[in-house]
Design an enzyme around this catalytic site. Structure first.
Site, short mmCIF file in Angstrom:
data_model
loop_
_atom_site.label_atom_id
_atom_site.label_comp_id
_atom_site.label_asym_id
_atom_site.label_seq_id
_atom_site.Cartn_x
_atom_site.Cartn_y
_atom_site.Cartn_z
N LEU A 44 -2.41 6.18 8.30
CA LEU A 44 -1.93 5.47 8.27
C LEU A 44 -0.73 5.12 7.96
O LEU A 44 -0.07 6.54 7.92
CB LEU A 44 -2.50 4.07 6.95
CG LEU A 44 -4.29 3.99 7.70
CD1 LEU A 44 -5.21 2.92 6.66
CD2 LEU A 44 -4.48 2.89 8.35
N SER A 45 0.27 4.25 7.32
CA SER A 45 1.17 4.95 6.88
C SER A 45 1.43 5.37 5.80
O SER A 45 2.84 5.65 5.31
CB SER A 45 2.06 3.02 7.18
OG SER A 45 1.86 2.78 6.27
N GLU A 46 0.20 4.76 4.60
CA GLU A 46 0.03 5.86 3.47
C GLU A 46 -1.11 5.43 3.05
O GLU A 46 -2.12 4.76 3.52
CB GLU A 46 0.98 4.52 2.65
CG GLU A 46 2.67 4.61 2.17
CD GLU A 46 3.41 5.77 2.63
OE1 GLU A 46 2.91 6.63 1.20
OE2 GLU A 46 4.84 5.80 2.85
N THR A 47 -1.01 6.27 2.31
CA THR A 47 -2.53 6.78 1.89
C THR A 47 -2.16 7.32 0.76
O THR A 47 -1.52 8.17 0.18
CB THR A 47 -3.43 8.02 1.98
OG1 THR A 47 -3.71 7.71 3.93
CG2 THR A 47 -4.61 8.40 1.11
N CYS A 71 6.13 3.97 -2.48
CA CYS A 71 5.51 3.29 -1.88
C CYS A 71 5.24 1.80 -2.23
O CYS A 71 3.51 1.99 -3.77
CB CYS A 71 4.07 3.83 -1.16
SG CYS A 71 3.38 2.78 0.29
#
Length: 261
Positions: A44-47, A71
């Site tokens: 995903l774009s961020e974890t 983020c």
């Protein structure tokens, strides 16, 4: 060793909208290589990873290929998990991060993030940027990212960037934006050098976008829409050196990661 895993759609009140983020509560920090491997596996774009610290939590964010300083959507997702799934009883969360102290407060309109405001400075568009975006900018500004102003909302929606060319931009990413038809401003955000061709809804980019449009429009409260294919809405407020971003979130997935060590 099981690690709880939540996947949350942030900056939306509808499942499959907004920006999906993975959230992993930790009892103790794992090696950075393991955190990065989990983020790559999630893809995903961020974890986001968080662990208790002092009177709040330490919060870190990883794209599939690197750690980032800030983020927004994964912070919103983390706050949602703490409020809705982890039983946090207060209304205000305190996160220590690489960008300093961040706050998240729940209220009637959703969760409000208290983030540092960014100040983008006018600049000459770098060589190749217009060609990579496929459109001529009206204005170009620079901070941690490039902020590229286009002529109107349709230009933002219809842009078809060359992601390979955009990956050569020396900054983290590029936000394209214009005044909106039904909202104060619209945007899209691209960060291919960070493993994210197009981010669905980018809270951190609004730390630049909201102050810029507050100055242009002469108002401190703004309604924004990120017009990616998933789309998402962000309520913005600008005060001094802070930006307040309000959004909602929806739980998509709850499970556990198994790591043997």
């Amino acid at each position: 060793m099981p690690i709880p895993l939540y996947q949350v759609d942030a900056f939306t009140n509808e499942l499959f909208g907004g920006n999906p983020a993975a959230v992993c509560p930790l009892e103790e920090w794992l090696p950075d290589a393991t955190l990065q491997a989990i983020a790559a596996e999630n893809n995903l774009s961020e974890t986001a990873f968080f662990s208790p610290e002092g009177d709040g939590f330490r919060l870190r964010w990883f794209t599939p290929i690197r750690e980032v300083d800030l983020c927004g959507h994964a912070t919103l997702a983390t706050a949602f998990v703490l409020f809705e799934r982890q039983g946090f009883r207060g209304d205000t969360l305190r996160f220590q991060s690489r960008s300093g102290l961040l706050l998240a407060e729940r209220g009637a309109d959703g969760i409000t993030l208290d983030f540092p405001a960014g100040a983008a400075q006018p600049c000459q568009a770098p060589r190749g940027l217009a060609e990579a975006l496929g459109i001529e900018p009206v204005e170009c500004l620079k901070a941690n990212d490039y902020l590229v102003v286009l002529r109107d909302e349709e230009a933002v929606r219809s842009a078809k960037p060359d992601f390979r060319a955009l990956a050569e931009v020396e900054l983290r990413g590029v936000a394209i934006t214009a005044q909106g038809n039904d909202v104060d401003f619209v945007s899209r955000f691209f960060a291919p050098s960070y493993g994210i061709n197009e981010d669905p809804v980018t809270g951190a980019a609004h730390c630049l976008l909201a102050p810029y449009w507050a100055g242009v429009l002469g108002k401190q409260q703004l309604k924004a829409e990120q017009v990616s294919s998933r789309g998402g809405e962000v309520l913005c407020a600008v005060a001094d050196d802070r930006v307040y971003l309000t959004g909602q979130a929806v739980l998509y997935l709850e499970g556990a990661i198994t790591i043997n060590r």
